[in-house]
Design a protein around this motif. Structure first.
Motif, PDB file in Angstrom:
ATOM      1  N   TRP A 254       0.832  -1.225   0.000  1.00 20.19           N
ATOM      2  CA  TRP A 254       0.000   0.000   0.000  1.00 20.19           C
ATOM      3  C   TRP A 254       0.855   1.259   0.000  1.00 20.19           C
ATOM      4  O   TRP A 254       0.707   2.125  -0.863  1.00 20.19           O
ATOM      5  CB  TRP A 254      -0.927  -0.042   1.211  1.00 20.19           C
ATOM      6  CG  TRP A 254      -1.922   1.072   1.274  1.00 20.19           C
ATOM      7  CD1 TRP A 254      -1.740   2.315   1.773  1.00 20.19           C
ATOM      8  CD2 TRP A 254      -3.274   1.031   0.796  1.00 20.19           C
ATOM      9  NE1 TRP A 254      -2.889   3.067   1.663  1.00 20.19           N
ATOM     10  CE2 TRP A 254      -3.853   2.292   1.069  1.00 20.19           C
ATOM     11  CE3 TRP A 254      -4.046   0.056   0.188  1.00 20.19           C
ATOM     12  CZ2 TRP A 254      -5.162   2.601   0.741  1.00 20.19           C
ATOM     13  CZ3 TRP A 254      -5.369   0.374  -0.136  1.00 20.19           C
ATOM     14  CH2 TRP A 254      -5.909   1.622   0.133  1.00 20.19           C
ATOM     15  N   GLU A 255       1.727   1.389   0.974  1.00 22.75           N
ATOM     16  CA  GLU A 255       2.539   2.604   1.073  1.00 22.75           C
ATOM     17  C   GLU A 255       3.550   2.697  -0.061  1.00 22.75           C
ATOM     18  O   GLU A 255       3.919   3.798  -0.475  1.00 22.75           O
ATOM     19  CB  GLU A 255       3.252   2.653   2.429  1.00 22.75           C
ATOM     20  CG  GLU A 255       2.322   2.871   3.604  1.00 22.75           C
ATOM     21  CD  GLU A 255       1.624   4.218   3.570  1.00 22.75           C
ATOM     22  OE1 GLU A 255       2.222   5.188   3.050  1.00 22.75           O
ATOM     23  OE2 GLU A 255       0.481   4.306   4.062  1.00 22.75           O
ATOM     24  N   ASP A 256       4.012   1.537  -0.576  1.00 15.19           N
ATOM     25  CA  ASP A 256       4.934   1.567  -1.716  1.00 15.19           C
ATOM     26  C   ASP A 256       4.247   2.118  -2.955  1.00 15.19           C
ATOM     27  O   ASP A 256       4.864   2.823  -3.764  1.00 15.19           O
ATOM     28  CB  ASP A 256       5.459   0.168  -1.996  1.00 15.19           C
ATOM     29  CG  ASP A 256       6.394  -0.331  -0.898  1.00 15.19           C
ATOM     30  OD1 ASP A 256       6.931   0.531  -0.168  1.00 15.19           O
ATOM     31  OD2 ASP A 256       6.575  -1.545  -0.772  1.00 15.19           O
ATOM     32  N   ARG A 257       2.959   1.836  -3.138  1.00 17.08           N
ATOM     33  CA  ARG A 257       2.221   2.417  -4.260  1.00 17.08           C
ATOM     34  C   ARG A 257       2.183   3.948  -4.142  1.00 17.08           C
ATOM     35  O   ARG A 257       2.388   4.665  -5.125  1.00 17.08           O
ATOM     36  CB  ARG A 257       0.784   1.891  -4.286  1.00 17.08           C
ATOM     37  CG  ARG A 257       0.629   0.426  -4.587  1.00 17.08           C
ATOM     38  CD  ARG A 257      -0.831   0.141  -4.932  1.00 17.08           C
ATOM     39  NE  ARG A 257      -1.238  -1.198  -4.532  1.00 17.08           N
ATOM     40  CZ  ARG A 257      -2.424  -1.725  -4.787  1.00 17.08           C
ATOM     41  NH1 ARG A 257      -3.327  -1.017  -5.441  1.00 17.08           N
ATOM     42  NH2 ARG A 257      -2.730  -2.940  -4.391  1.00 17.08           N
ATOM     43  N   ILE A 258       1.908   4.414  -2.933  1.00 17.22           N
ATOM     44  CA  ILE A 258       1.821   5.865  -2.733  1.00 17.22           C
ATOM     45  C   ILE A 258       3.163   6.528  -3.019  1.00 17.22           C
ATOM     46  O   ILE A 258       3.233   7.572  -3.684  1.00 17.22           O
ATOM     47  CB  ILE A 258       1.343   6.163  -1.299  1.00 17.22           C
ATOM     48  CG1 ILE A 258      -0.087   5.654  -1.109  1.00 17.22           C
ATOM     49  CG2 ILE A 258       1.439   7.652  -0.990  1.00 17.22           C
ATOM     50  CD1 ILE A 258      -0.614   5.806   0.297  1.00 17.22           C
ATOM     51  N   ARG A 259       4.253   5.920  -2.558  1.00 18.86           N
ATOM     52  CA  ARG A 259       5.573   6.507  -2.796  1.00 18.86           C
ATOM     53  C   ARG A 259       5.929   6.504  -4.277  1.00 18.86           C
ATOM     54  O   ARG A 259       6.529   7.463  -4.776  1.00 18.86           O
ATOM     55  CB  ARG A 259       6.621   5.765  -1.978  1.00 18.86           C
ATOM     56  CG  ARG A 259       6.590   6.088  -0.496  1.00 18.86           C
ATOM     57  CD  ARG A 259       7.814   5.549   0.213  1.00 18.86           C
ATOM     58  NE  ARG A 259       7.755   4.098   0.326  1.00 18.86           N
ATOM     59  CZ  ARG A 259       7.229   3.460   1.361  1.00 18.86           C
ATOM     60  NH1 ARG A 259       6.720   4.150   2.371  1.00 18.86           N
ATOM     61  NH2 ARG A 259       7.211   2.146   1.414  1.00 18.86           N
ATOM     62  N   ARG A 260       5.576   5.431  -4.993  1.00 22.11           N
ATOM     63  CA  ARG A 260       5.901   5.398  -6.428  1.00 22.11           C
ATOM     64  C   ARG A 260       5.087   6.430  -7.188  1.00 22.11           C
ATOM     65  O   ARG A 260       5.612   7.122  -8.065  1.00 22.11           O
ATOM     66  CB  ARG A 260       5.652   4.007  -6.996  1.00 22.11           C
ATOM     67  CG  ARG A 260       5.917   3.938  -8.515  1.00 22.11           C
ATOM     68  CD  ARG A 260       6.120   2.550  -9.010  1.00 22.11           C
ATOM     69  NE  ARG A 260       7.278   1.920  -8.401  1.00 22.11           N
ATOM     70  CZ  ARG A 260       7.678   0.674  -8.682  1.00 22.11           C
ATOM     71  NH1 ARG A 260       7.008  -0.044  -9.575  1.00 22.11           N
ATOM     72  NH2 ARG A 260       8.734   0.155  -8.094  1.00 22.11           N
ATOM     73  N   LEU A 261       3.803   6.538  -6.884  1.00 26.70           N
ATOM     74  CA  LEU A 261       2.991   7.539  -7.570  1.00 26.70           C
ATOM     75  C   LEU A 261       3.484   8.953  -7.267  1.00 26.70           C
ATOM     76  O   LEU A 261       3.473   9.823  -8.137  1.00 26.70           O
ATOM     77  CB  LEU A 261       1.526   7.373  -7.164  1.00 26.70           C
ATOM     78  CG  LEU A 261       0.816   6.126  -7.707  1.00 26.70           C
ATOM     79  CD1 LEU A 261      -0.577   6.012  -7.110  1.00 26.70           C
ATOM     80  CD2 LEU A 261       0.745   6.155  -9.220  1.00 26.70           C
ATOM     81  N   ALA A 262       3.922   9.192  -6.029  1.00 30.59           N
ATOM     82  CA  ALA A 262       4.473  10.506  -5.685  1.00 30.59           C
ATOM     83  C   ALA A 262       5.738  10.778  -6.515  1.00 30.59           C
ATOM     84  O   ALA A 262       5.957  11.909  -6.975  1.00 30.59           O
ATOM     85  CB  ALA A 262       4.781  10.578  -4.194  1.00 30.59           C
ATOM     86  N   ARG A 263       6.552   9.758  -6.716  1.00 32.96           N
ATOM     87  CA  ARG A 263       7.761   9.934  -7.534  1.00 32.96           C
ATOM     88  C   ARG A 263       7.392  10.243  -8.975  1.00 32.96           C
ATOM     89  O   ARG A 263       7.959  11.144  -9.599  1.00 32.96           O
ATOM     90  CB  ARG A 263       8.610   8.667  -7.464  1.00 32.96           C
ATOM     91  CG  ARG A 263       9.849   8.711  -8.360  1.00 32.96           C
ATOM     92  CD  ARG A 263      10.523   7.352  -8.433  1.00 32.96           C
ATOM     93  NE  ARG A 263      11.671   7.420  -9.319  1.00 32.96           N
ATOM     94  CZ  ARG A 263      12.900   7.746  -8.924  1.00 32.96           C
ATOM     95  NH1 ARG A 263      13.126   8.032  -7.654  1.00 32.96           N
ATOM     96  NH2 ARG A 263      13.902   7.793  -9.782  1.00 32.96           N
ATOM     97  N   TRP A 264       6.412   9.513  -9.510  1.00 35.72           N
ATOM     98  CA  TRP A 264       6.012   9.735 -10.900  1.00 35.72           C
ATOM     99  C   TRP A 264       5.378  11.110 -11.088  1.00 35.72           C
ATOM    100  O   TRP A 264       5.554  11.738 -12.136  1.00 35.72           O
ATOM    101  CB  TRP A 264       5.052   8.628 -11.335  1.00 35.72           C
ATOM    102  CG  TRP A 264       5.762   7.342 -11.678  1.00 35.72           C
ATOM    103  CD1 TRP A 264       7.099   7.162 -11.826  1.00 35.72           C
ATOM    104  CD2 TRP A 264       5.150   6.069 -11.922  1.00 35.72           C
ATOM    105  NE1 TRP A 264       7.380   5.852 -12.134  1.00 35.72           N
ATOM    106  CE2 TRP A 264       6.204   5.157 -12.210  1.00 35.72           C
ATOM    107  CE3 TRP A 264       3.845   5.606 -11.911  1.00 35.72           C
ATOM    108  CZ2 TRP A 264       5.959   3.815 -12.496  1.00 35.72           C
ATOM    109  CZ3 TRP A 264       3.595   4.280 -12.199  1.00 35.72           C
ATOM    110  CH2 TRP A 264       4.646   3.387 -12.489  1.00 35.72           C
ATOM    111  N   VAL A 265       4.623  11.589 -10.100  1.00 33.25           N
ATOM    112  CA  VAL A 265       4.056  12.930 -10.192  1.00 33.25           C
ATOM    113  C   VAL A 265       5.169  13.973 -10.285  1.00 33.25           C
ATOM    114  O   VAL A 265       5.113  14.895 -11.109  1.00 33.25           O
ATOM    115  CB  VAL A 265       3.132  13.208  -8.984  1.00 33.25           C
ATOM    116  CG1 VAL A 265       2.813  14.696  -8.879  1.00 33.25           C
ATOM    117  CG2 VAL A 265       1.842  12.406  -9.105  1.00 33.25           C
TER     118      VAL A 265
ATOM    119  N   GLY B 261      -5.141   4.601   5.359  1.00 33.26           N
ATOM    120  CA  GLY B 261      -4.214   3.498   5.529  1.00 33.26           C
ATOM    121  C   GLY B 261      -4.762   2.205   4.960  1.00 33.26           C
ATOM    122  O   GLY B 261      -5.941   2.092   4.614  1.00 33.26           O
ATOM    123  N   PRO B 262      -3.932   1.171   4.863  1.00 35.25           N
ATOM    124  CA  PRO B 262      -4.366  -0.091   4.268  1.00 35.25           C
ATOM    125  C   PRO B 262      -5.473  -0.780   5.056  1.00 35.25           C
ATOM    126  O   PRO B 262      -6.316  -1.451   4.490  1.00 35.25           O
ATOM    127  CB  PRO B 262      -3.092  -0.930   4.243  1.00 35.25           C
ATOM    128  CG  PRO B 262      -2.192  -0.314   5.267  1.00 35.25           C
ATOM    129  CD  PRO B 262      -2.518   1.145   5.254  1.00 35.25           C
TER     130      PRO B 262
END
Length: 322
Positions: A257-268, A309-310
């Motif tokens: 869950w949190e890894d998805r949020i961090r990756r999307l933040a990086r891509w943004v 949160g998840p």
């Protein structure tokens, strides 16, 4: 004892800004140096009275008058001070947040060297022409809303014999963005009506070489340049700038869950740096975009920061987004 004292200190609840510090909100106690000075003054008074020494008695009374004036002046440093705003630009979790505390007061009284404390950080507030700002570095750990809690404003001026302080408890939660993934794959390929062009096969129209990131395809590694430089390098190709990116939450189902949020933040962040148009798709809310620019970036990062949160997603109850 400290918790009980804070429970009775004013204010007892969060309050909207601006806040005026009146005399009922200012507390004052002697410092360690002030306690020593009081004992020394008491010894001087006892000695002067015991030996009927009028010059010594006069000196002790003059020092007592100066100390009393110092207490009054320390109290006046805070009385009448108005905290008008607390501002901070959102930052990624793990990056110190620059908190600005703006204050005003009547300009006829000098107010210099006031100490502002919040969440273990401190700054100095000095008012010039009736206005001033203190800047504090607040540590951040988790994404979501950060409650600064009580702010303590204190001073030991002018003589250092006493410390006067007052509390401010603003209703001003601060937003912390999610920390972007440190090393991740490049942006996904654009899609939509404007995505007519396609990437060429490996070896054609190379845009530049960059350092290898976890998740890069092996076929994209430039082996000969990597051997010359002693580190893995990856070919990056021209991207069709007209293509709209789709950053889809559900496409990252293999990540936690949190890894998805961090990756999307990086891509943004990467899409903003590349001046691309992108759309962010998150569960339970309408899609953001496609658009580009600073406002769109902040809207996307805000949505990611406030993702539940998840356990909330799994039906396990509400979880603080922080």
């Amino acid at each position: 004892m400290r918790r009980r004292a804070l429970a009775w200190a004013r204010p007892r609840h969060p309050e909207p800004l601006p806040v005026l510090l009146d005399r009922r909100r200012v507390y004052i106690l002697p410092t360690a140096f002030g306690g020593f000075f009081g004992l020394l003054l008491l010894a001087m008074l006892v000695g002067a009275l015991n030996y009927n020494n009028n010059p010594a008695l006069l000196l002790a009374l003059l020092l007592a008058g100066a100390a009393n004036t110092g207490l009054f002046a320390a109290h006046l440093q805070l009385s009448g001070l108005q905290i008008v705003a607390i501002v901070a630009e959102p930052v990624a979790a793990g990056t110190p947040l620059q908190l600005g505390v703006h204050a005003r007061a009547t300009p006829e009284r000098s107010r210099r060297g006031l100490r502002v404390e919040c969440l273990g950080s401190a700054g100095v507030l000095s008012l010039d022409n009736g206005a001033g700002t203190a800047t504090l570095e607040i540590p951040t750990v988790r994404r979501g809303w950060l409650d600064p809690g009580r702010l303590r404003i204190s001073t030991t001026r002018p003589l250092g014999l006493a410390r006067a302080w007052a509390w401010v408890w603003p209703e001003a939660p601060l937003l912390v963005y999610p920390a972007p993934e440190a090393h991740g794959p490049p942006l996904p390929e654009g899609s939509g009506d404007s995505a007519q062009a396609r990437l060429h096969p490996a070896g054609d129209d190379v845009h530049h070489l960059r350092a290898y990131r976890r998740g890069d395809a092996r076929r994209a590694i430039a082996w000969k340049p990597s051997a010359r430089h002693g580190t893995l390098l990856v070919r990056e190709y021209e991207q069709p700038l007209g293509a709209d990116l789709v950053l889809d939450w559900h496409a990252l189902h293999a990540l936690a869950w949190e890894d998805r949020i961090r990756r999307l933040a990086r891509w943004v962040d990467e899409a903003e740096r590349a001046n691309r148009r992108w759309q962010l798709q998150l569960p339970g809310q309408p899609a953001l975009g496609p658009a580009r620019g600073s406002d769109h970036r902040h809207a996307c990062l805000r949505a990611l920061a406030l993702m539940p949160g998840p356990l909330h997603e799994a039906g396990g109850g509400d979880v603080d987004a922080r």
